[in-house]
Design a protein around this motif. Structure first.
Motif, PDB file in Angstrom:
ATOM      1  N   ASP A  30      40.873  36.502   6.339  1.00 47.85           N
ATOM      2  CA  ASP A  30      40.238  37.724   5.866  1.00 47.85           C
ATOM      3  C   ASP A  30      41.290  38.581   5.172  1.00 47.85           C
ATOM      4  OD1 ASP A  30      41.029  40.148   7.969  1.00 47.85           O
ATOM      5  OD2 ASP A  30      41.127  38.144   8.842  1.00 47.85           O
ATOM      6  N   ILE A 107      34.433  24.787   5.420  1.00 48.61           N
ATOM      7  CA  ILE A 107      33.632  25.587   4.487  1.00 48.61           C
ATOM      8  C   ILE A 107      32.672  26.497   5.234  1.00 48.61           C
ATOM      9  CG2 ILE A 107      31.948  25.511   2.618  1.00 48.61           C
ATOM     10  CD1 ILE A 107      34.730  24.668   1.793  1.00 48.61           C
ATOM     11  N   ILE A 110      34.630  29.482   6.834  1.00 45.52           N
ATOM     12  CA  ILE A 110      35.136  30.518   5.925  1.00 45.52           C
ATOM     13  C   ILE A 110      34.001  31.313   5.296  1.00 45.52           C
ATOM     14  CG2 ILE A 110      37.279  29.294   5.438  1.00 45.52           C
ATOM     15  CD1 ILE A 110      36.127  28.538   2.698  1.00 45.52           C
ATOM     16  N   VAL A 111      32.766  30.873   5.475  1.00 40.39           N
ATOM     17  CA  VAL A 111      31.597  31.674   5.090  1.00 40.39           C
ATOM     18  C   VAL A 111      31.118  32.487   6.288  1.00 40.39           C
ATOM     19  CG1 VAL A 111      29.173  31.581   4.389  1.00 40.39           C
ATOM     20  CG2 VAL A 111      30.852  30.122   3.249  1.00 40.39           C
ATOM     21  N   GLY A 174      39.444  30.324   1.410  1.00 41.03           N
ATOM     22  CA  GLY A 174      38.916  31.409   2.229  1.00 41.03           C
ATOM     23  C   GLY A 174      39.211  32.789   1.690  1.00 41.03           C
ATOM     24  N   SER A 177      36.202  33.973  -0.306  1.00 38.80           N
ATOM     25  CA  SER A 177      35.036  34.327   0.506  1.00 38.80           C
ATOM     26  C   SER A 177      35.278  35.637   1.242  1.00 38.80           C
ATOM     27  CB  SER A 177      34.698  33.205   1.502  1.00 38.80           C
ATOM     28  OG  SER A 177      35.742  33.018   2.430  1.00 38.80           O
ATOM     29  N   LEU A 181      32.546  38.422   0.392  1.00 36.20           N
ATOM     30  CA  LEU A 181      31.459  38.379   1.372  1.00 36.20           C
ATOM     31  C   LEU A 181      31.478  39.517   2.393  1.00 36.20           C
ATOM     32  CD1 LEU A 181      31.151  34.550   2.181  1.00 36.20           C
ATOM     33  CD2 LEU A 181      29.704  35.961   0.697  1.00 36.20           C
TER      34      LEU A 181
END
Length: 198
Positions: A30, A107, A110-111, A174, A177, A181
Motif C-alpha cells: 500500500d 493478483i 493485491i486487489v 501492487g 492497485s 483502489l
C-alpha cells in the motif's frame, strides 16, 4: 459513544489486516507502506519486522502534530487510536503469523488488500471521532478544494509511492492497485455506510 469507539477500533484493525494482505504476495505494498519501506531502506531495517509498526506510529504522530496547527477540528480520539493502533495491530498480526495463513494468490490479494484498507478507513472515519494522519490531510484538502475524496487520495497515494521509490522501496504490480483502489474504496464505503445508517 461506545459504538463510535468500537467502530474506530474496528476500522483501524481492518486497515492493519488490509496492509498485511497487501504485503503478503511481495508484489508491492500500500502507498504509505511503500513510503515507510523507503525510509526503512535508508535506516537498514527490514519491512515486516516489528520496527515497521513502530515507524508507522511515529510517522502518524508527526503528521498529526502538523495537522493540529492547520485544522485541529480533524483531530480527536479517533486520530490517536488510528495513529497508535495501526502500528500495534500490525505488530500483533505479524507476531501471530497471520501472513503465513494467507493463500498464494498474488493478483487477488493485491486487489483485496486496498479494498479492505479503504473499507477500514471508511469505518473508522464514519465514527466521527477524528481522522488519522493521512486521512486528516486528505479531508482538509477535500474541504478546501472542489475535488472528491477519491481524486485527492489517488494523488496523495501516488506521491507516497513516488517518494518511497526514490528512497529505495521495492516495487511491483501492487503499487498501481494501491494508488488507484484505496481512494475509490474509501469514497464508495463511506457512501454505503452513510446509506445504511441513514
Amino acid at each position: 459513544m461506545i459504538w463510535r469507539i468500537f467502530k474506530t477500533f474496528l476500522g483501524t484493525f481492518l486497515v492493519a489486516v488490509g496492509i498485511v494482505i497487501f504485503l503478503h504476495p511481495g508484489m508491492g505494498a500500500d502507498p504509505l507502506s511503500v513510503f515507510l519501506q523507503g525510509i526503512m531502506s535508508q535506516t537498514g531495517e527490514f519491512l515486516g519486522s516489528s520496527t515497521f509498526g513502530t515507524l508507522s506510529m511515529s510517522f502518524g504522530f508527526l503528521v498529526l502534530c502538523a495537522v493540529f496547527f492547520v485544522d485541529r477540528s480533524k483531530i480527536g480520539l479517533g486520530s490517536v487510536v488510528n495513529s497508535i493502533f495501526v502500528g500495534v495491530f500490525l505488530n500483533v498480526l505479524y507476531g501471530l503469523g497471520l501472513d503465513r495463513f494467507l493463500p498464494d494468490m498474488g493478483i487477488l490479494l493485491i486487489v483485496l488488500g486496498p479494498v479492505v484498507i479503504g473499507f477500514g478507513l471508511a469505518v473508522y472515519l464514519s465514527a466521527g471521532l477524528g481522522a488519522g494522519s493521512t486521512e486528516a490531510i486528505m479531508l482538509i484538502i477535500v474541504e478546501r478544494s472542489r475535488f472528491s475524496i477519491k481524486s485527492i487520495r489517488i494523488v496523495q497515494d501516488a506521491l507516497f509511492v513516488g517518494v518511497g521509490l526514490l528512497l529505495g522501496a521495492s516495487y511491483g504490480l501492487g503499487l498501481l492497485s494501491g494508488i488507484f483502489l484505496i481512494g475509490p474504496s474509501i469514497e464508495y464505503s463511506l457512501k454505503l455506510i452513510g446509506k445504511k445508517s441513514g
